[in-house]
Design an enzyme around this catalytic site. Structure first.
Site, PDB file in Angstrom:
ATOM      1  N   GLN A 195      -2.592 -12.573   7.400  1.00  0.00           N
ATOM      2  CA  GLN A 195      -2.742 -12.261   5.971  1.00  0.00           C
ATOM      3  C   GLN A 195      -1.941 -13.248   5.120  1.00  0.00           C
ATOM      4  O   GLN A 195      -2.444 -13.811   4.146  1.00  0.00           O
ATOM      5  CB  GLN A 195      -2.256 -10.830   5.732  1.00  0.00           C
ATOM      6  CG  GLN A 195      -2.073 -10.459   4.286  1.00  0.00           C
ATOM      7  CD  GLN A 195      -1.688  -9.003   4.125  1.00  0.00           C
ATOM      8  OE1 GLN A 195      -2.496  -8.116   4.344  1.00  0.00           O
ATOM      9  NE2 GLN A 195      -0.452  -8.739   3.758  1.00  0.00           N
ATOM     10  N   LEU A 209       6.628   3.197   1.630  1.00  0.00           N
ATOM     11  CA  LEU A 209       7.603   2.113   1.761  1.00  0.00           C
ATOM     12  C   LEU A 209       8.673   2.405   2.813  1.00  0.00           C
ATOM     13  O   LEU A 209       9.148   3.527   2.948  1.00  0.00           O
ATOM     14  CB  LEU A 209       8.289   1.855   0.413  1.00  0.00           C
ATOM     15  CG  LEU A 209       7.375   1.476  -0.754  1.00  0.00           C
ATOM     16  CD1 LEU A 209       8.226   1.094  -1.970  1.00  0.00           C
ATOM     17  CD2 LEU A 209       6.415   0.344  -0.401  1.00  0.00           C
ATOM     18  N   LYS A 257       6.068 -11.650   7.044  1.00  0.00           N
ATOM     19  CA  LYS A 257       5.532 -12.404   8.184  1.00  0.00           C
ATOM     20  C   LYS A 257       4.945 -11.468   9.235  1.00  0.00           C
ATOM     21  O   LYS A 257       4.248 -11.887  10.141  1.00  0.00           O
ATOM     22  CB  LYS A 257       6.637 -13.280   8.785  1.00  0.00           C
ATOM     23  CG  LYS A 257       6.980 -14.455   7.890  1.00  0.00           C
ATOM     24  CD  LYS A 257       8.277 -15.113   8.269  1.00  0.00           C
ATOM     25  CE  LYS A 257       8.083 -16.236   9.242  1.00  0.00           C
ATOM     26  NZ  LYS A 257       9.331 -17.018   9.444  1.00  0.00           N
ATOM     27  N   MET A 280       0.837  -1.198   0.000  1.00  0.00           N
ATOM     28  CA  MET A 280       0.000   0.000   0.000  1.00  0.00           C
ATOM     29  C   MET A 280       0.879   1.258   0.000  1.00  0.00           C
ATOM     30  O   MET A 280       0.408   2.346   0.328  1.00  0.00           O
ATOM     31  CB  MET A 280      -0.927  -0.010   1.216  1.00  0.00           C
ATOM     32  CG  MET A 280      -1.865  -1.220   1.203  1.00  0.00           C
ATOM     33  SD  MET A 280      -3.345  -0.997   2.178  1.00  0.00           S
ATOM     34  CE  MET A 280      -2.656  -0.775   3.801  1.00  0.00           C
ATOM     35  N   ASP A 293       2.536  -9.467   8.826  1.00  0.00           N
ATOM     36  CA  ASP A 293       1.087  -9.651   8.726  1.00  0.00           C
ATOM     37  C   ASP A 293       0.824 -11.151   8.615  1.00  0.00           C
ATOM     38  O   ASP A 293       0.492 -11.676   7.547  1.00  0.00           O
ATOM     39  CB  ASP A 293       0.553  -8.897   7.514  1.00  0.00           C
ATOM     40  CG  ASP A 293       0.806  -7.402   7.653  1.00  0.00           C
ATOM     41  OD1 ASP A 293       0.052  -6.745   8.377  1.00  0.00           O
ATOM     42  OD2 ASP A 293       1.793  -6.907   7.084  1.00  0.00           O
ATOM     43  N   GLN A 353     -10.385  -3.094   1.910  1.00  0.00           N
ATOM     44  CA  GLN A 353      -9.880  -3.768   3.109  1.00  0.00           C
ATOM     45  C   GLN A 353      -9.898  -2.881   4.346  1.00  0.00           C
ATOM     46  O   GLN A 353      -9.504  -3.302   5.429  1.00  0.00           O
ATOM     47  CB  GLN A 353      -8.488  -4.350   2.865  1.00  0.00           C
ATOM     48  CG  GLN A 353      -7.385  -3.325   2.754  1.00  0.00           C
ATOM     49  CD  GLN A 353      -6.087  -3.953   2.301  1.00  0.00           C
ATOM     50  OE1 GLN A 353      -5.965  -4.438   1.179  1.00  0.00           O
ATOM     51  NE2 GLN A 353      -5.102  -3.982   3.180  1.00  0.00           N
ATOM     52  N   GLY A 379      11.073  -2.611   5.672  1.00  0.00           N
ATOM     53  CA  GLY A 379      10.356  -3.891   5.630  1.00  0.00           C
ATOM     54  C   GLY A 379       9.961  -4.230   4.189  1.00  0.00           C
ATOM     55  O   GLY A 379      10.234  -5.324   3.692  1.00  0.00           O
ATOM     56  N   HIS A 380       9.342  -3.242   3.523  1.00  0.00           N
ATOM     57  CA  HIS A 380       8.969  -3.447   2.117  1.00  0.00           C
ATOM     58  C   HIS A 380      10.220  -3.670   1.270  1.00  0.00           C
ATOM     59  O   HIS A 380      10.228  -4.477   0.350  1.00  0.00           O
ATOM     60  CB  HIS A 380       8.234  -2.213   1.580  1.00  0.00           C
ATOM     61  CG  HIS A 380       7.003  -1.845   2.347  1.00  0.00           C
ATOM     62  ND1 HIS A 380       6.900  -0.681   3.064  1.00  0.00           N
ATOM     63  CD2 HIS A 380       5.829  -2.494   2.516  1.00  0.00           C
ATOM     64  CE1 HIS A 380       5.706  -0.623   3.633  1.00  0.00           C
ATOM     65  NE2 HIS A 380       5.040  -1.710   3.325  1.00  0.00           N
TER      66      HIS A 380
HETATM   67  P1  AMP Z   1       1.557  -2.983   3.516  1.00  0.00           P
HETATM   68  O1  AMP Z   1       1.933  -2.012   2.469  1.00  0.00           O
HETATM   69  O2  AMP Z   1       1.716  -2.484   4.899  1.00  0.00           O
HETATM   70  O3  AMP Z   1       0.237  -3.635   3.257  1.00  0.00           O
HETATM   71  O4  AMP Z   1       2.624  -4.161   3.413  1.00  0.00           O
HETATM   72  C1  AMP Z   1       3.016  -4.707   2.188  1.00  0.00           C
HETATM   73  C2  AMP Z   1       3.828  -5.933   2.460  1.00  0.00           C
HETATM   74  O5  AMP Z   1       4.978  -5.599   3.236  1.00  0.00           O
HETATM   75  C3  AMP Z   1       3.069  -7.004   3.255  1.00  0.00           C
HETATM   76  O6  AMP Z   1       3.391  -8.283   2.736  1.00  0.00           O
HETATM   77  C4  AMP Z   1       3.608  -6.818   4.643  1.00  0.00           C
HETATM   78  O7  AMP Z   1       3.539  -7.985   5.429  1.00  0.00           O
HETATM   79  C5  AMP Z   1       5.046  -6.447   4.360  1.00  0.00           C
HETATM   80  N1  AMP Z   1       5.638  -5.758   5.512  1.00  0.00           N
HETATM   81  C6  AMP Z   1       5.169  -4.658   6.148  1.00  0.00           C
HETATM   82  N2  AMP Z   1       5.947  -4.343   7.196  1.00  0.00           N
HETATM   83  C7  AMP Z   1       6.926  -5.280   7.253  1.00  0.00           C
HETATM   84  C8  AMP Z   1       8.042  -5.512   8.119  1.00  0.00           C
HETATM   85  N3  AMP Z   1       8.306  -4.724   9.161  1.00  0.00           N
HETATM   86  N4  AMP Z   1       8.837  -6.572   7.850  1.00  0.00           N
HETATM   87  C9  AMP Z   1       8.567  -7.388   6.797  1.00  0.00           C
HETATM   88  N5  AMP Z   1       7.549  -7.218   5.939  1.00  0.00           N
HETATM   89  C10 AMP Z   1       6.736  -6.182   6.156  1.00  0.00           C
END
Ligand code: AMP
Length: 274
Positions: A152, A32, A147, A29, A149, A60, A35-36
């Site tokens: 999810q 970034l 992981k 989403m 989420d 969602q 993590g992303h």
């Molecule tokens: P989001 O944009 O928050 O929906 O996340 C997009 C992807 O990035 C999803 O697969 C999340 O699980 C992953 N994600 C978000 N934060 C982290 C993090 N701290 N470590 C690893 N993956 C992450």
């Protein structure tokens, strides 16, 4: 640095990928962070073509959640994508991704409506719906999910199984800040004091991991986490099997501790795979 291609149009996105055979896909989403980035880097290592999607998916979010104020930082997202060497960013609009009175996707009756799904009823219907649409447009060989989420990720693995999707779902480890707090686009809402308090979340998970290693009972571990988080507004502390089934005792290598905690007005989730 190579410029990344950006596509808003679905047909143009599909045309760009037409005939490609090694496509890695990272749905997000936006807003970034590292993590992303670790998802993108992993995808970069394992595929010829890497596609990032950025879409704040309205279906969602529940009524009253932060859809309209969800952080949008496209310029810096593009920079990160270019640094990692992403080939294309898919930037659909809700108008071109959704139709009126369209058919929906319903999350599994049990696993989709416990934990996050119990507090955010319908959330996973929206997640699975948009991920299925994106998979059908991008047609990836591998798709990368954090992981962080956990529920999810598990539900997406189930969707792949139940609907016989031809894509490999790749789980990626949680990336944390130096104070242990899991990176999240929502961390920016935390005040300095709230950020201090948020540290107790990873701290409690760490202690729980040690207790699990020492063979402590599930009840004792839950109580210990509850105790350590007593100054925060805990929504749930659950220890379950990795298929989201109930367990009486920890099954080492097959369990997850899942937490949802409100710190001020910000809802944070975290977990540990034990
Ligand atoms: P989001 O944009 O928050 O929906 O996340 C997009 C992807 O990035 C999803 O697969 C999340 O699980 C992953 N994600 C978000 N934060 C982290 C993090 N701290 N470590 C690893 N993956 C992450």
């Amino acid at each position: 640095m190579r410029r990344v291609e950006i596509f808003e149009n679905i047909d143009k996105m599909k045309k760009f990928l037409n005939g490609e055979s090694s496509i890695g896909f990272v749905p997000t989403m936006g807003a970034l962070h590292r993590g992303h980035r670790s998802l993108l880097e992993r995808a970069r290592e394992e595929n010829r073509i890497v596609v990032l999607s950025i879409f704040v998916n309205p279906t969602q979010f529940l009524e009253g959640e932060d859809f309209s104020k969800y952080p949008r930082t496209l310029e810096s997202d593009i920079e990160i994508a270019e640094e990692v060497g992403v080939d294309a960013i898919f930037l659909p609009t809700a108008e071109n991704l959704y139709f009126s009175d369209e058919l929906g996707v319903i999350a599994p009756k049990v696993r989709g409506f416990i934990l996050e799904g119990e507090r955010r009823v319908g959330h996973f219907n929206g997640v699975l719906q948009v991920v299925l649409k994106l998979f059908n447009i991008i047609n990836p060989d591998r798709a990368y999910f954090g992981k962080k989420d956990a529920q999810q990720l598990i539900l997406i693995q189930q969707m792949k199984r139940d609907l016989f999707l031809d894509v490999q779902i790749v789980p990626v480890e949680i990336v944390r800040d130096s104070d242990g707090v899991a990176l999240s686009s929502r961390n920016r809402y935390l005040s300095e004091g709230e950020r201090e308090s948020a540290r107790t979340i990873p701290e409690s998970l760490k202690i729980a991991e040690e207790m699990a290693e020492n063979g402590e009972s599930l009840a004792k571990i839950r109580d210990e986490i509850g105790d350590r988080l007593k100054n925060l507004d805990v929504e749930y502390i659950e220890i379950i099997r990795r298929d989201l089934g109930k367990i009486e005792e920890i099954e080492r290598g097959n369990s997850i501790i899942l937490l949802a905690v409100k710190v001020g007005n910000t809802r944070l989730i975290d977990n540990s795979w034990i």
